[in-house]
Design an enzyme around this catalytic site. Structure first.
Site, PDB file in Angstrom:
ATOM      1  N   ASN A 100      37.404  26.010  35.036  1.00  0.00           N
ATOM      2  CA  ASN A 100      38.838  26.250  34.850  1.00  0.00           C
ATOM      3  C   ASN A 100      39.132  27.744  34.861  1.00  0.00           C
ATOM      4  O   ASN A 100      38.351  28.559  34.347  1.00  0.00           O
ATOM      5  CB  ASN A 100      39.380  25.557  33.598  1.00  0.00           C
ATOM      6  CG  ASN A 100      38.688  25.945  32.314  1.00  0.00           C
ATOM      7  OD1 ASN A 100      37.504  26.236  32.307  1.00  0.00           O
ATOM      8  ND2 ASN A 100      39.425  25.946  31.223  1.00  0.00           N
ATOM      9  N   ASN A 110      45.535  31.712  33.386  1.00  0.00           N
ATOM     10  CA  ASN A 110      46.378  32.860  33.732  1.00  0.00           C
ATOM     11  C   ASN A 110      47.415  33.050  32.638  1.00  0.00           C
ATOM     12  O   ASN A 110      47.835  32.079  32.007  1.00  0.00           O
ATOM     13  CB  ASN A 110      47.078  32.582  35.074  1.00  0.00           C
ATOM     14  CG  ASN A 110      47.715  33.830  35.644  1.00  0.00           C
ATOM     15  OD1 ASN A 110      48.843  34.169  35.304  1.00  0.00           O
ATOM     16  ND2 ASN A 110      46.989  34.523  36.489  1.00  0.00           N
ATOM     17  N   TYR A 131      50.889  30.539  32.246  1.00  0.00           N
ATOM     18  CA  TYR A 131      50.050  29.338  32.048  1.00  0.00           C
ATOM     19  C   TYR A 131      49.979  28.353  33.222  1.00  0.00           C
ATOM     20  O   TYR A 131      48.894  27.932  33.594  1.00  0.00           O
ATOM     21  CB  TYR A 131      50.488  28.597  30.776  1.00  0.00           C
ATOM     22  CG  TYR A 131      50.060  29.259  29.483  1.00  0.00           C
ATOM     23  CD1 TYR A 131      49.571  30.572  29.459  1.00  0.00           C
ATOM     24  CD2 TYR A 131      50.161  28.580  28.286  1.00  0.00           C
ATOM     25  CE1 TYR A 131      49.207  31.175  28.275  1.00  0.00           C
ATOM     26  CE2 TYR A 131      49.781  29.184  27.083  1.00  0.00           C
ATOM     27  CZ  TYR A 131      49.309  30.480  27.082  1.00  0.00           C
ATOM     28  OH  TYR A 131      48.943  31.074  25.913  1.00  0.00           O
ATOM     29  N   CYS A 156      42.609  23.679  36.720  1.00  0.00           N
ATOM     30  CA  CYS A 156      41.526  22.914  36.088  1.00  0.00           C
ATOM     31  C   CYS A 156      40.232  23.057  36.886  1.00  0.00           C
ATOM     32  O   CYS A 156      40.250  23.297  38.107  1.00  0.00           O
ATOM     33  CB  CYS A 156      41.871  21.431  36.060  1.00  0.00           C
ATOM     34  SG  CYS A 156      43.250  20.998  34.993  1.00  0.00           S
ATOM     35  N   GLU A 201      38.217  20.711  37.770  1.00  0.00           N
ATOM     36  CA  GLU A 201      38.048  19.633  38.762  1.00  0.00           C
ATOM     37  C   GLU A 201      38.711  19.982  40.089  1.00  0.00           C
ATOM     38  O   GLU A 201      38.140  19.806  41.164  1.00  0.00           O
ATOM     39  CB  GLU A 201      38.647  18.322  38.228  1.00  0.00           C
ATOM     40  CG  GLU A 201      37.943  17.762  37.013  1.00  0.00           C
ATOM     41  CD  GLU A 201      38.541  18.255  35.697  1.00  0.00           C
ATOM     42  OE1 GLU A 201      39.029  19.405  35.638  1.00  0.00           O
ATOM     43  OE2 GLU A 201      38.527  17.470  34.732  1.00  0.00           O
TER      44      GLU A 201
END
Ligand code: THU
Length: 156
Positions: free
Chosen positions: A61, A64, A67, A72, A74
């Site tokens: 992940n 920043n 947000y 993520c 994945e």
């Protein structure tokens, strides 16, 4: 009126029940947590992706200060894999996570957006993506990303 019952088979096992290759994949996902950039949440997520030909890639992940601009683990690894190897089907995704106390006891499960993106990957390659979710107390194995997203929005 009818009630639809939707179920999914989730295998729960412990680390010692995995084969050697699977243990290496779990290690790759765990190692990737150390490359997480997560100064805001302190929650380090690592993901490994297995492509056909036994190619293993990893991601983590990336947060920043703005947000929603973060990503993520994945989707980081999935987009990386697909952009490097657009013709190689994805066979498995492995996820591990850690906080200040180390790796989580229970498996961490992909968020809704990651499930949607994974599902498209299955549709794109016409091949199920096996998902391994690592926790210290147990590992969940789901045989297809579709099982993680009942009533999924598919292509139109
Ligand atoms: N996160 C992931 O990378 N994968 C998940 O499956 C759940 C959440 C990240 C997003 C954010 O950087 C941090 O974990 C806390 O939510």
């Amino acid at each position: 009126m009818d009630t639809l019952k939707i179920s999914a088979n989730i295998i729960k096992c412990v680390h010692s029940e995995l084969n050697l290759e699977e243990k290496e994949w779990i290690k790759a996902a765990c190692d990737a947590t150390y490359r997480s950039y997560s100064p805001y949440s302190g929650f380090r997520v690592g993901a490994a992706m297995v492509l056909e030909g036994s190619i293993v890639l990893t991601g983590s992940n990336q947060e920043n200060a703005a947000y929603p601009s973060g990503m993520c683990a994945e989707r980081t690894v999935l987009f990386y894999a697909n952009s490097l190897h657009p013709d190689l089907r994805v066979e498995a995704l492995i996820v591990a996570a850690a906080d200040g106390d180390g790796f989580t006891d229970n498996p961490v499960s992909p968020c809704g957006s990651c499930r949607q993106v994974l599902l498209e990957c299955e549709v794109r390659f016409g091949y199920p993506v096996r998902v391994y979710l690592y926790g210290k107390s147990g590992i969940y194995i789901i045989s297809s990303a579709r099982d993680l997203l009942p009533l999924a929005f598919d292509s139109f």
